[in-house]
Scaffold this motif. Structure first.
Motif, mmCIF file in Angstrom:
data_model
loop_
_atom_site.group_PDB
_atom_site.id
_atom_site.type_symbol
_atom_site.label_atom_id
_atom_site.label_comp_id
_atom_site.label_asym_id
_atom_site.label_seq_id
_atom_site.Cartn_x
_atom_site.Cartn_y
_atom_site.Cartn_z
ATOM 1 N N ASP A 87 2.817 -11.134 -1.054
ATOM 2 C CA ASP A 87 3.849 -12.165 -1.159
ATOM 3 C C ASP A 87 4.147 -12.514 -2.605
ATOM 4 O O ASP A 87 3.270 -12.451 -3.470
ATOM 5 N N ILE A 88 5.392 -12.904 -2.814
ATOM 6 C CA ILE A 88 5.762 -13.396 -4.144
ATOM 7 C C ILE A 88 5.202 -14.807 -4.269
ATOM 8 O O ILE A 88 5.450 -15.639 -3.398
ATOM 9 N N PRO A 89 4.453 -15.113 -5.338
ATOM 10 C CA PRO A 89 3.900 -16.464 -5.454
ATOM 11 C C PRO A 89 5.019 -17.501 -5.581
ATOM 12 O O PRO A 89 6.004 -17.278 -6.276
ATOM 13 N N GLN A 90 4.854 -18.613 -4.885
ATOM 14 C CA GLN A 90 5.883 -19.654 -4.897
ATOM 15 C C GLN A 90 5.531 -20.797 -5.836
ATOM 16 O O GLN A 90 6.326 -21.708 -6.035
ATOM 17 N N GLY A 91 4.334 -20.790 -6.381
ATOM 18 C CA GLY A 91 3.944 -21.894 -7.261
ATOM 19 C C GLY A 91 2.673 -21.543 -7.990
ATOM 20 O O GLY A 91 2.123 -20.449 -7.795
ATOM 21 N N VAL B 45 -2.751 -6.602 -14.569
ATOM 22 C CA VAL B 45 -3.708 -6.397 -13.483
ATOM 23 C C VAL B 45 -3.103 -5.485 -12.425
ATOM 24 O O VAL B 45 -3.771 -4.610 -11.873
ATOM 25 N N GLN B 46 -1.808 -5.669 -12.159
ATOM 26 C CA GLN B 46 -1.117 -4.795 -11.216
ATOM 27 C C GLN B 46 -1.171 -3.342 -11.699
ATOM 28 O O GLN B 46 -1.406 -2.419 -10.917
ATOM 29 N N ARG C 228 0.835 -1.199 0.000
ATOM 30 C CA ARG C 228 0.000 0.000 0.000
ATOM 31 C C ARG C 228 0.871 1.251 0.000
ATOM 32 O O ARG C 228 0.419 2.326 -0.345
ATOM 33 N N GLU C 229 2.117 1.116 0.488
ATOM 34 C CA GLU C 229 3.027 2.252 0.505
ATOM 35 C C GLU C 229 3.751 2.293 -0.836
ATOM 36 O O GLU C 229 4.452 1.342 -1.188
ATOM 37 N N PRO C 230 3.610 3.388 -1.577
ATOM 38 C CA PRO C 230 4.182 3.418 -2.921
ATOM 39 C C PRO C 230 5.673 3.130 -2.932
ATOM 40 O O PRO C 230 6.165 2.418 -3.806
ATOM 41 N N GLU C 231 6.406 3.669 -1.925
ATOM 42 C CA GLU C 231 7.858 3.493 -1.980
ATOM 43 C C GLU C 231 8.254 2.050 -1.685
ATOM 44 O O GLU C 231 9.376 1.650 -1.959
ATOM 45 N N LEU C 232 7.310 1.246 -1.154
ATOM 46 C CA LEU C 232 7.623 -0.155 -0.867
ATOM 47 C C LEU C 232 6.985 -1.099 -1.883
ATOM 48 O O LEU C 232 7.124 -2.307 -1.783
ATOM 49 N N ALA C 233 6.251 -0.510 -2.842
ATOM 50 C CA ALA C 233 5.513 -1.346 -3.784
ATOM 51 C C ALA C 233 6.415 -1.750 -4.943
ATOM 52 O O ALA C 233 7.061 -0.914 -5.563
ATOM 53 N N GLY C 234 6.459 -3.051 -5.193
ATOM 54 C CA GLY C 234 7.229 -3.552 -6.324
ATOM 55 C C GLY C 234 6.350 -4.403 -7.208
ATOM 56 O O GLY C 234 5.210 -4.726 -6.850
ATOM 57 N N MET C 235 6.870 -4.758 -8.378
ATOM 58 C CA MET C 235 6.074 -5.583 -9.283
ATOM 59 C C MET C 235 6.692 -6.961 -9.489
ATOM 60 O O MET C 235 6.307 -7.681 -10.401
ATOM 61 N N TRP C 236 7.642 -7.327 -8.630
ATOM 62 C CA TRP C 236 8.241 -8.651 -8.809
ATOM 63 C C TRP C 236 7.191 -9.753 -8.639
ATOM 64 O O TRP C 236 7.185 -10.742 -9.375
ATOM 65 N N GLY C 237 6.276 -9.544 -7.671
ATOM 66 C CA GLY C 237 5.201 -10.512 -7.477
ATOM 67 C C GLY C 237 4.383 -10.673 -8.743
ATOM 68 O O GLY C 237 4.047 -11.789 -9.150
ATOM 69 N N ALA C 238 4.083 -9.530 -9.393
ATOM 70 C CA ALA C 238 3.288 -9.584 -10.619
ATOM 71 C C ALA C 238 4.074 -10.227 -11.757
ATOM 72 O O ALA C 238 3.523 -10.962 -12.578
#
Lengths: 456, 275
Positions: free
Chosen positions: A396-400, A410-411, A227-237
């Motif tokens: 969380d980063i999806p693991q599977g 979608v992100q 929710r915090e922009p400075e902590l938001a990444g797209m690696w999960g996506a």
């Protein structure tokens, strides 16, 4: 004609009466024809110019907003790793270390840097300079290296999103940094900007002390959503997109190629195969959200597959990509010259051998190109995934393939909806990353087509 | 094989004609062969015997059905959906459209060379080795090497390509490609080789090469060749059949057909009155 007959042998016959193709009327007609051609060319050039201009505007607007997101403002603070706060018992227990009050350390460092600040409200504002992720950063540092306890270290923290935006100039106060340093106050009224004069003063002071820096935004590429922009990444996506596309590829290519080979090479030409063919062609034009509804009804509700999972998203996208793969494969199979089939049949190859040894290898570049373009389509697809729950907020980063996940488009859609100013540039940056992947895939398709193109 | 079939005696060929069974053994016997493309009838009942170890030329104007007939002999017409074949074609007395014969087996026995050279887009070696490989011949590498070399030698191509067997077959010249296709057909050791205008895409020198080759191949194979070129038919064949509008008008010893045609239409065609 008699005139011509009277010409001496060996001299060039001169026509006395001009032919109809030399008349003025014909010349005018000829001129009109050429004019029509020129006009036609101009229309074409205009069309291309319009399309190119649109593309340039689009790319410019995305890039001009997005490039800022690849940099983050960082603030340096002197942190004293106080043993009394972190590890009162002195046991160095990792669980205990992780639970310690790191926010307190940051707060004390801030109060120390700005001793003149007092009062609850001001202090709260002061604390808001640093991203709320700072305490996790410290926890990670200490757990990884407990020897830090008892020392004083300079640590770079991410600035909170408002400070970051202010530093980048997207939340302007009307004057430049240099002008502020020279004592000129902001021209934008204080109540119409998210950070007040005190915040700006603190920022300027930190800046003057060399405690502000801009660093590459690695969070964007290594972290999940936040929710915090400075902590938001797209690696999960990105990982979610990867798993989804793996499922799509694993389903769409074998099924699509097998269907195309059967339809093109083995199926009898009758009303049934005609019907199937029409349906496949129509499937390619079905709005993608319909596939999402199908996925929701069949895979989630009937088969009970997990919600928000790349597995279901991949199946849905495979359904959507199938017609593309089938149509591309059939076109590639059709393009294999019949002479090659005859040659193979002529030496006694069975129909299966003809297809496996000759037709499919020759059609492979076309199949590959079609597949990659289908995959690129799937990578950019949003609507059907919304229906199967891949629109959830997932940190969380999806693991599977059965973990809850989201995908890049979608992100982008979710970020574009968020109110924080900092998400505007992150949305554009995510679009740039997605476009990068798409360009990469299409480039690969072009490269493979060129590489394996055969001439007969 | 008897001596008389091994070396075809020209005088024996001269004696064979449309009505009488020739002295050579009949390899392919066709009786009342009719072919339909949908509703259109392309062949109207062909009776034709093809003798072992001889070259039979099929001539006639375009659209007369000679290629259609040729493609019946190895059931290549099966690949055309709307094509229907009636009548009897026997290879060594066995009905090739019967239940006991499989098309794959038939095409291994009856090889084909096409109008346009159509090498596989593979290496020269693999072009030759493909046929034997799928039939399980020459499983060992050295055996295959022998097959490839022999086939290329018989097709008169060995000396030109011996140093570049790994290069793609499509890189050869048109005439070389066609000889490669002949070598590919030979590699499977068929009994009959069908040639559908094998020289129509080639220049005169390459054509001469192929014609020589056909003459040599006659020793070991039965050859049926479709050609538009009547000089070619006269040069390479022992027997010639003249097709016209889906009928087989006349078949006879080649010399006889060209010097003393029985039918008016044949005469008209070979003298160039139509064609």
């Amino acid at each position: 004609m008699t005139d011509i007959a009277q010409d001496l042998p060996g001299t060039v016959a001169k026509r006395r009466t001009p032919s109809r193709y030399q008349s003025d009327e014909f010349k005018a007609r000829l001129k009109a024809r050429y004019n029509a051609e020129r006009r036609f060319q101009v229309y074409g050039a205009l069309a291309i110019a319009t399309a190119a201009a649109m593309l340039v505007i689009l790319l410019f607007s995305i890039c001009s907003k997005g490039y800022l997101a690849f940099w983050q403002t960082e603030i340096k603070l002197e942190i004293t790793f106080d043993p009394a706060v972190l590890d009162p018992s002195g046991e160095r227990d990792p669980n205990g270390l992780r639970r310690a009050n790191y926010q307190g350390l940051i707060n004390s460092a801030l109060y120390e840097a700005f001793p003149e600040v007092s009062g609850r409200r001001d202090r709260r504002n002061l604390r808001a300079l640093i991203s709320s992720g700072g305490r996790f950063q410290l926890a990670d540092m200490v757990v990884a290296n407990p020897d830090l306890i008892g020392t004083t270290q300079e640590v770079w923290f991410l600035a909170s999103d408002d400070i970051d935006q202010f530093a980048k100039g997207t939340l302007p106060c009307g004057v430049t940094h240099e002008e502020r340093m020279a004592g000129i106050p902001c021209t934008v009224p204080e109540d119409s900007r998210p950070i007040n004069d005190r915040n700006i003063g603190w920022y300027d002071q930190l800046y003057a002390n060399g405690q502000v820096d801009f660093a590459f935004n690695s969070v964007l590429f290594t972290k999940g959503n936040s929710r915090e922009p400075e902590l938001a990444g797209m690696w999960g996506a990105i990982v979610g997109s990867f798993y989804t596309l793996v499922i799509t590829l694993a389903l769409a290519v074998p099924i699509g190629v097998a269907a195309a080979v059967y339809l093109e090479e083995f199926a009898p030409k009758n009303a049934w195969t005609d019907l199937i063919e029409i349906n496949i062609n129509n499937l390619a034009a079905v709005p993608s959200i319909v596939f999402g509804l199908l996925g929701l009804a069949v895979f989630l509700n009937f088969f009970g597959l997990p919600r928000s999972a790349p597995l279901v998203g991949g199946i849905v996208l495979a359904l959507m990509t199938l017609p593309t793969v089938i149509i591309a494969t059939r076109a590639a199979l059709k393009a294999v010259p019949p002479s090659i089939r005859e040659a193979a049949l002529g030496v006694g190859a069975s129909p299966y051998q003809v297809i496996l040894h000759h037709v499919l290898p020759l059609a492979a570049p076309g199949i590959l190109t079609g597949t990659i373009i289908g995959m690129a389509q799937a990578l950019g697809e949003t609507a059907p995934l919304l229906m199967v729950g891949m629109v959830a907020f997932i940190v969380d980063i999806p693991q599977g393939i059965t973990d809850a996940a989201t995908v890049m488009p979608v992100q982008i859609y979710m970020w574009s909806d968020l109110p924080e100013r900092a998400f505007v540039e992150r949305t554009s940056a995510a679009i740039m990353v997605l476009l990068g992947f798409l360009i990469l895939m299409n480039g690969l398709a072009v490269y493979l087509r060129k590489k394996f193109e055969r001439r007969w | 094989m008897t001596a008389s079939t091994m070396n075809v005696d020209p005088s024996a060929i001269a004696m064979s004609n449309a009505d009488a069974v020739g002295t050579g053994r009949v390899k392919i016997h066709s009786k009342d062969v009719k072919v339909f493309y949908g509703a259109k009838q392309a062949l109207k009942g062909i009776y034709l015997d093809i003798f072992e170890h001889s070259v039979t030329a099929l001539i006639g104007p375009s659209g007369c059905g000679k290629s259609t007939y040729l493609r019946c002999l190895n059931r290549m017409n099966d690949t055309i959906d709307i094509c229907r074949v009636e009548g009897l074609i026997e290879l060594d007395g066995e009905d090739i459209y019967g239940r006991t014969i499989d098309t794959v087996q038939l095409r291994a026995r009856v090889g084909m060379v096409f109008q346009k050279p159509n090498p596989f887009p593979k290496s020269i070696y693999d072009n030759i080795a493909y046929g034997p490989r799928i039939h399980g011949i020459g499983a060992r590498r050295d055996e295959m090497d022998v097959i490839v070399e022999k086939s290329l030698q018989r097709a008169g191509l060995w000396d030109e390509v011996r140093d570049r067997l790994k290069e793609p077959g499509t890189g050869l010249s048109g005439g070389q490609q066609q000889r490669l296709c002949i070598a590919r057909a030979i590699a499977v050791s068929p009994e009959v080789i069908l040639m559908d205008e094998p020289c129509s895409a080639l220049d005169p020198i390459a054509t001469a090469h192929i014609e020589e080759l056909i003459d040599e191949l006659r020793e070991n194979y039965t050859i049926v060749i479709v050609t538009h070129n009547m000089q070619q038919a006269a040069r390479v064949s022992q027997r010639t059949a003249f097709f016209h509008l889906g009928d087989m008008v006349e078949v006879n010893d080649t010399e006889e057909i060209f010097t003393n045609p029985k039918d008016e239409r044949t005469q008209g065609y070979i003298t160039g009155r139509y064609g």
